[in-house]
Design a protein around this motif. Sequence first.
Motif, PDB file in Angstrom:
ATOM      1  N   MET A   9      16.688  -6.724   5.311  1.00 43.71           N
ATOM      2  CA  MET A   9      15.846  -6.510   6.509  1.00 43.71           C
ATOM      3  C   MET A   9      14.641  -5.851   5.760  1.00 43.71           C
ATOM      4  O   MET A   9      14.607  -5.138   4.905  1.00 43.71           O
ATOM      5  N   ALA A  10      13.640  -6.550   6.113  1.00 43.31           N
ATOM      6  CA  ALA A  10      12.243  -6.201   5.614  1.00 43.31           C
ATOM      7  C   ALA A  10      11.770  -4.946   6.505  1.00 43.31           C
ATOM      8  O   ALA A  10      11.912  -4.451   7.710  1.00 43.31           O
ATOM      9  N   VAL A  11      11.300  -4.120   5.669  1.00 51.34           N
ATOM     10  CA  VAL A  11      10.627  -2.712   6.316  1.00 51.34           C
ATOM     11  C   VAL A  11       9.250  -3.093   6.321  1.00 51.34           C
ATOM     12  O   VAL A  11       8.470  -3.506   5.522  1.00 51.34           O
ATOM     13  N   ASN A  12       8.894  -2.500   7.729  1.00 49.70           N
ATOM     14  CA  ASN A  12       7.356  -2.705   8.008  1.00 49.70           C
ATOM     15  C   ASN A  12       6.871  -1.619   7.167  1.00 49.70           C
ATOM     16  O   ASN A  12       6.875  -0.549   7.139  1.00 49.70           O
ATOM     17  N   PRO A  13       5.694  -2.263   6.342  1.00 52.63           N
ATOM     18  CA  PRO A  13       4.756  -0.947   5.678  1.00 52.63           C
ATOM     19  C   PRO A  13       4.072  -0.135   6.764  1.00 52.63           C
ATOM     20  O   PRO A  13       3.751  -0.570   7.751  1.00 52.63           O
ATOM     21  N   THR A  14       3.954   0.991   6.356  1.00 52.23           N
ATOM     22  CA  THR A  14       3.064   2.033   7.016  1.00 52.23           C
ATOM     23  C   THR A  14       1.687   1.597   7.120  1.00 52.23           C
ATOM     24  O   THR A  14       0.962   1.134   6.318  1.00 52.23           O
ATOM     25  N   PRO A  15       0.922   1.440   8.544  1.00 46.61           N
ATOM     26  CA  PRO A  15      -0.333   0.917   8.598  1.00 46.61           C
ATOM     27  C   PRO A  15      -1.464   1.930   8.022  1.00 46.61           C
ATOM     28  O   PRO A  15      -0.943   3.138   7.934  1.00 46.61           O
ATOM     29  N   LYS A  16      -2.374   1.246   7.360  1.00 52.19           N
ATOM     30  CA  LYS A  16      -3.316   1.995   6.725  1.00 52.19           C
ATOM     31  C   LYS A  16      -3.922   3.248   7.815  1.00 52.19           C
ATOM     32  O   LYS A  16      -4.383   2.927   8.647  1.00 52.19           O
ATOM     33  N   LYS A  17      -4.059   4.439   7.291  1.00 48.61           N
ATOM     34  CA  LYS A  17      -4.884   5.149   8.165  1.00 48.61           C
ATOM     35  C   LYS A  17      -6.107   5.422   7.335  1.00 48.61           C
ATOM     36  O   LYS A  17      -6.226   5.661   6.283  1.00 48.61           O
ATOM     37  N   PHE A  18      -7.209   5.168   8.268  1.00 42.94           N
ATOM     38  CA  PHE A  18      -8.906   5.587   7.792  1.00 42.94           C
ATOM     39  C   PHE A  18      -8.848   7.079   7.633  1.00 42.94           C
ATOM     40  O   PHE A  18      -8.315   7.973   8.402  1.00 42.94           O
ATOM     41  N   LYS A  19      -9.390   7.682   6.436  1.00 42.87           N
ATOM     42  CA  LYS A  19      -9.634   8.968   6.258  1.00 42.87           C
ATOM     43  C   LYS A  19     -11.069   9.594   6.832  1.00 42.87           C
ATOM     44  O   LYS A  19     -11.936   8.758   6.911  1.00 42.87           O
ATOM     45  N   VAL A  20     -10.806  10.553   7.570  1.00 42.85           N
ATOM     46  CA  VAL A  20     -11.904  11.177   8.193  1.00 42.85           C
ATOM     47  C   VAL A  20     -12.310  12.531   7.355  1.00 42.85           C
ATOM     48  O   VAL A  20     -11.294  13.602   7.371  1.00 42.85           O
ATOM     49  N   ALA A  21     -13.644  12.895   7.580  1.00 43.76           N
ATOM     50  CA  ALA A  21     -14.211  14.233   7.115  1.00 43.76           C
ATOM     51  C   ALA A  21     -14.819  14.839   8.279  1.00 43.76           C
ATOM     52  O   ALA A  21     -15.664  13.971   8.822  1.00 43.76           O
ATOM     53  N   ASN A  24      -6.104  13.291  14.267  1.00 39.97           N
ATOM     54  CA  ASN A  24      -4.730  13.054  13.730  1.00 39.97           C
ATOM     55  C   ASN A  24      -3.811  12.896  14.902  1.00 39.97           C
ATOM     56  O   ASN A  24      -2.759  12.379  14.470  1.00 39.97           O
ATOM     57  N   ASP A  25      -3.935  12.709  16.074  1.00 40.05           N
ATOM     58  CA  ASP A  25      -2.985  12.252  16.997  1.00 40.05           C
ATOM     59  C   ASP A  25      -3.072  10.819  17.040  1.00 40.05           C
ATOM     60  O   ASP A  25      -2.490  10.274  17.771  1.00 40.05           O
ATOM     61  N   THR A  26      -4.137  10.152  16.649  1.00 42.40           N
ATOM     62  CA  THR A  26      -4.304   8.834  16.814  1.00 42.40           C
ATOM     63  C   THR A  26      -3.443   8.200  15.600  1.00 42.40           C
ATOM     64  O   THR A  26      -3.321   8.903  14.360  1.00 42.40           O
ATOM     65  N   PRO A  27      -3.037   6.979  15.666  1.00 44.40           N
ATOM     66  CA  PRO A  27      -2.111   6.421  14.691  1.00 44.40           C
ATOM     67  C   PRO A  27      -2.944   5.800  13.448  1.00 44.40           C
ATOM     68  O   PRO A  27      -2.466   5.602  12.366  1.00 44.40           O
ATOM     69  N   ASP A  28      -4.432   5.501  13.814  1.00 39.76           N
ATOM     70  CA  ASP A  28      -5.014   5.075  12.491  1.00 39.76           C
ATOM     71  C   ASP A  28      -6.164   5.900  11.666  1.00 39.76           C
ATOM     72  O   ASP A  28      -6.795   5.165  11.226  1.00 39.76           O
ATOM     73  N   PHE A  29      -6.166   7.084  12.240  1.00 42.89           N
ATOM     74  CA  PHE A  29      -6.878   7.972  11.432  1.00 42.89           C
ATOM     75  C   PHE A  29      -6.293   9.341  11.007  1.00 42.89           C
ATOM     76  O   PHE A  29      -5.508   9.536  11.875  1.00 42.89           O
ATOM     77  N   GLU A  30      -6.659   9.859   9.920  1.00 40.78           N
ATOM     78  CA  GLU A  30      -6.450  11.336   9.419  1.00 40.78           C
ATOM     79  C   GLU A  30      -7.497  12.072   8.935  1.00 40.78           C
ATOM     80  O   GLU A  30      -8.224  11.446   8.245  1.00 40.78           O
ATOM     81  N   VAL A  31      -7.649  13.168   9.391  1.00 38.83           N
ATOM     82  CA  VAL A  31      -8.541  14.101   8.805  1.00 38.83           C
ATOM     83  C   VAL A  31      -8.098  14.689   7.411  1.00 38.83           C
ATOM     84  O   VAL A  31      -7.095  15.228   7.414  1.00 38.83           O
ATOM     85  N   ILE A  32      -9.131  14.386   6.401  1.00 38.16           N
ATOM     86  CA  ILE A  32      -8.776  14.922   5.208  1.00 38.16           C
ATOM     87  C   ILE A  32      -9.449  16.089   4.827  1.00 38.16           C
ATOM     88  O   ILE A  32      -9.155  16.970   3.849  1.00 38.16           O
ATOM     89  N   ILE A  33     -10.604  16.334   5.473  1.00 34.17           N
ATOM     90  CA  ILE A  33     -11.589  17.490   5.126  1.00 34.17           C
ATOM     91  C   ILE A  33     -12.261  18.089   6.278  1.00 34.17           C
ATOM     92  O   ILE A  33     -12.663  17.292   7.077  1.00 34.17           O
ATOM     93  N   ILE A  34     -12.141  19.396   6.438  1.00 34.47           N
ATOM     94  CA  ILE A  34     -12.951  19.869   7.348  1.00 34.47           C
ATOM     95  C   ILE A  34     -13.843  21.116   6.680  1.00 34.47           C
ATOM     96  O   ILE A  34     -13.460  21.862   5.924  1.00 34.47           O
ATOM     97  N   ALA A  35     -15.244  20.985   6.865  1.00 35.37           N
ATOM     98  CA  ALA A  35     -16.355  21.912   6.262  1.00 35.37           C
ATOM     99  C   ALA A  35     -16.923  22.401   7.486  1.00 35.37           C
ATOM    100  O   ALA A  35     -17.118  21.824   8.400  1.00 35.37           O
ATOM    101  N   ASN A  36     -17.637  23.825   7.168  1.00 38.72           N
ATOM    102  CA  ASN A  36     -18.137  24.347   8.013  1.00 38.72           C
ATOM    103  C   ASN A  36     -19.678  24.038   7.983  1.00 38.72           C
ATOM    104  O   ASN A  36     -20.412  24.913   8.651  1.00 38.72           O
TER     105      ASN A  36
END
Length: 166
Positions: free
Chosen positions: A1-13, A30-42
């Motif tokens: 049984m082939a395992v589906n690779p985790t789709p790439k998430k684009f990184k966001v600052a 972060n609630d979207t499946p294709d983006f993730e926040v990696i940096i928050i700056a003020n």
Amino acid sequence: MAVNPTPKKFKVAIADDHRLIAESLSHLINDTPDFEVIIIANNGQVLIDNLSGTKTMPDIAILDINMPIMNGVVTARELSARFPLVRLLALSMNDDESSVIQMIRAGCRGYLLKDCTQSELHKAMSEIIEKGFYYSDFVTGKLIHTIHKEEKNQENAIKMTEREME
């Protein structure tokens, strides 16, 4: 049984001096499946400092315009020069023509107002990744208005003959 690779998430600052806005924006993204926040700056300086010290670059940086220490325009110019692979998206309350033009000239590939919907934000980020830019009807209207003003100013400029130029 082939395992589906985790789709790439684009990184966001995110660079925004309003903590509640930045954190809420982070949760929306972060609630979207294709983006993730990696940096928050003020502010822009903190964002640039974070990028200078990391090996993991964001695909997109979302910038507010009005921030202390280093505003969005200066930040966009600096990011464009130092980290040209990071795509820039302006997210602001400013709906004036000058702000839109300044941010685009500084290197932003899109401009959204903070009253946009979550789906428009997602669409803008996706199109910036896929096409390289996102310009809403609002931004397109501002750009066209500016172009027409510049053309009109050129038409009204004083024309000189070759002899007068000499």
